[in-house]
Scaffold this active site. Structure first.
Site, PDB file in Angstrom:
ATOM      1  N   HIS A   1       0.853  -1.181   0.000  1.00 42.09           N
ATOM      2  CA  HIS A   1       0.000   0.000   0.000  1.00 42.09           C
ATOM      3  C   HIS A   1       0.894   1.238   0.000  1.00 42.09           C
ATOM      4  O   HIS A   1       1.772   1.381   0.846  1.00 42.09           O
ATOM      5  CB  HIS A   1      -0.906   0.016   1.238  1.00 42.09           C
ATOM      6  CG  HIS A   1      -2.057  -0.931   1.134  1.00 42.09           C
ATOM      7  ND1 HIS A   1      -3.148  -0.875   1.974  1.00 42.09           N
ATOM      8  CD2 HIS A   1      -2.309  -1.956   0.290  1.00 42.09           C
ATOM      9  CE1 HIS A   1      -4.004  -1.833   1.665  1.00 42.09           C
ATOM     10  NE2 HIS A   1      -3.516  -2.501   0.636  1.00 42.09           N
TER      11      HIS A   1
ATOM     12  N   LYS B   1       0.963  -0.016  14.752  1.00 43.38           N
ATOM     13  CA  LYS B   1       2.323  -0.093  15.275  1.00 43.38           C
ATOM     14  C   LYS B   1       2.635  -1.392  16.014  1.00 43.38           C
ATOM     15  O   LYS B   1       3.806  -1.694  16.235  1.00 43.38           O
ATOM     16  CB  LYS B   1       2.577   1.088  16.235  1.00 43.38           C
ATOM     17  CG  LYS B   1       2.741   2.410  15.523  1.00 43.38           C
ATOM     18  CD  LYS B   1       4.110   2.533  14.899  1.00 43.38           C
ATOM     19  CE  LYS B   1       4.132   3.497  13.753  1.00 43.38           C
ATOM     20  NZ  LYS B   1       3.909   2.903  12.454  1.00 43.38           N
TER      21      LYS B   1
ATOM     22  N   TYR C   1      -9.440   5.834   6.750  1.00 45.60           N
ATOM     23  CA  TYR C   1      -9.703   6.259   8.126  1.00 45.60           C
ATOM     24  C   TYR C   1     -10.717   7.392   8.045  1.00 45.60           C
ATOM     25  O   TYR C   1     -10.409   8.469   7.515  1.00 45.60           O
ATOM     26  CB  TYR C   1      -8.427   6.759   8.797  1.00 45.60           C
ATOM     27  CG  TYR C   1      -7.403   5.692   9.105  1.00 45.60           C
ATOM     28  CD1 TYR C   1      -7.276   5.185  10.398  1.00 45.60           C
ATOM     29  CD2 TYR C   1      -6.541   5.214   8.123  1.00 45.60           C
ATOM     30  CE1 TYR C   1      -6.317   4.218  10.698  1.00 45.60           C
ATOM     31  CE2 TYR C   1      -5.588   4.249   8.409  1.00 45.60           C
ATOM     32  CZ  TYR C   1      -5.476   3.758   9.700  1.00 45.60           C
ATOM     33  OH  TYR C   1      -4.531   2.802   9.996  1.00 45.60           O
TER      34      TYR C   1
ATOM     35  N   TYR D   1       3.880   6.480   9.985  1.00 48.38           N
ATOM     36  CA  TYR D   1       3.057   5.328   9.616  1.00 48.38           C
ATOM     37  C   TYR D   1       3.906   4.263   8.920  1.00 48.38           C
ATOM     38  O   TYR D   1       3.753   3.057   9.178  1.00 48.38           O
ATOM     39  CB  TYR D   1       1.920   5.773   8.702  1.00 48.38           C
ATOM     40  CG  TYR D   1       0.757   4.803   8.621  1.00 48.38           C
ATOM     41  CD1 TYR D   1      -0.369   4.974   9.411  1.00 48.38           C
ATOM     42  CD2 TYR D   1       0.770   3.722   7.744  1.00 48.38           C
ATOM     43  CE1 TYR D   1      -1.445   4.099   9.342  1.00 48.38           C
ATOM     44  CE2 TYR D   1      -0.281   2.842   7.661  1.00 48.38           C
ATOM     45  CZ  TYR D   1      -1.388   3.032   8.470  1.00 48.38           C
ATOM     46  OH  TYR D   1      -2.443   2.141   8.398  1.00 48.38           O
TER      47      TYR D   1
END
Length: 392
Positions: free
Chosen positions: A76, A298, A205, A386
């Site tokens: 991604h 994470k 999101y 991220y």
């Protein structure tokens, strides 16, 4: 009857952290024994999320050039932040030159279990650790019980707790199983797995007037989706039609592709960092050392970062009798842990509604999201965090 075995490093827990640590130690010529209270089937069939940072994928590729992350996993190159009915893509390669991979944790476990067992790793399933003794000496011991109820004592030069949030090793290091810094959030995620094509190519999101939702994927045929709910919600309280109605209401502007829901659960949100990560000849890694809300993706990545630091420290300690890296393990690991805690908290607080939120809070939240997507510096920070900071 009690059985005793001897090894250099005793690893409690056959999750990603324990398995990868054993591989890195083996590369340095250091033998280890891994124990886990679960069966191999249980480990491989427990479905968990899996967004892998660039550094994690690079490490897995170095360990096994034929890793399935590049064939079964999906790269991604961004995520979408959706608010006020509009989507805003965060372009990872364009901002920081890195990507992430969607590759669930149980697939990583299948790969690593096969790799370690094929290499002759002493890996014992159905063995439950009860306590760790003598960590202040050069020969700590793990006291455990095997699948037949017999006592097993593992004598080692070092013990590693990679046994999750209910760690049996943590009390020997932190004093008690609960000693640490803790926050529980007043909301949870209602999660589903469904048989449907993907509704989007990348994760969405979404912050909406009706609440938060995350639209994720697992494969071309199976999708994973979440929406914010009460921590005490009953996952069986809603019909499939109600679930789809709730999800759709929280991603305005995107039409979800519906399908049969075959799994549903409620995932509570907690943040935790153990007060001590290392004491004497024992250390903690992964969920035994810390947990984070899943919003920042994470969890597994942070565990692997711990392992990279600890593997170098154990190599220096056990092959050169050099204590400098092991003495600095906690400080080195905690730098990344608290950065990850902050990022996970920030993503969570920016996207979710708290019970006490009023109209001011809602409008301020939109202002924060707008400030982020309108700023190259803001988008770059999100992309950098991220996709992951350098390992080690």
């Amino acid at each position: 009857m009690s059985t005793s075995i001897r090894t250099r490093v005793a690893i409690v827990g056959a999750g990603p952290a324990g398995l990868i640590l054993s591989h890195l130690l083996a590369e340095a010529g250091i033998e280890s024994v891994i124990i886990d209270q679960r069966s191999r089937a249980e480990i491989e069939q427990t479905i968990r999320a899996g967004i892998l940072e660039q550094g994690t994928v690079d490490l897995l590729t170095r360990i096994d050039p034929n890793t399935r992350v590049h064939t079964v996993g999906h790269r991604h190159d961004g995520i979408e932040l959706r608010f006020q009915g509009e989507g805003h893509r965060i372009d990872f390669p364009g901002l920081v030159g890195r990507s992430v991979w969607l590759y669930p944790q149980h697939e990583v476990l299948k790969d690593m279990l096969a790799l370690r067992l094929d290499a002759g790793q002493d890996l014992r399933f159905g063995v439950t650790a009860s306590r760790v003794e003598d960590v202040d000496t050069d020969h700590p011991r793990v006291i455990a019980t095997d699948a037949d109820g017999a006592e097993l004592v593992i004598e080692a030069d070092f013990v590693v707790g990679a046994d999750g949030s209910r760690s049996a090793v943590r009390p020997a290091i932190a004093g008690t199983s609960r000693d640490g810094y803790f926050r529980e959030y007043p909301f949870a995620w209602f999660g589903i797995l469904c048989e449907a094509p993907a509704s989007a190519d990348e994760l969405i999101y979404s912050n909406s007037e009706n609440g938060f939702a995350l639209i994720s994927q697992r494969s071309h045929e199976v999708q994973r989706m979440y929406f914010q709910c009460d921590p005490d919600a009953d996952p069986n309280s809603l019909s499939e039609a109600q679930i789809w109605e709730t999800l759709q209401s929280r991603v305005p502007g995107t039409t979800l592709k519906e399908g049969t829901i075959f799994q549903r659960d409620v995932l509570r949100f907690r943040s935790f960092v153990a007060r001590e990560l290392r004491h004497g000849r024992a250390a903690l890694v992964g969920d035994a050392a810390h947990t984070v809300p899943p919003t920042g993706a994470k969890g597994m990545n942070l565990a692997i970062a711990d392992v990279v630091i600890l593997a170098d420290a154990l190599n220096a300690l056990l092959t050169e009798n050099d204590t400098r890296l092991i003495d600095g393990y906690a400080e080195a690991a905690l730098r990344r842990i608290w950065k990850a805690q902050n990022f996970s908290w920030w993503m969570t607080s920016m996207l979710h509604s708290l019970p006490e939120h009023n109209e001011f809070d809602q409008r301020r939240q939109i202002g924060e999201l707008r400030s982020l997507v309108d700023s190259e510096a803001g988008r770059t920070y999100l992309a950098e965090a991220y996709t992951g900071w350098p390992l080690g």
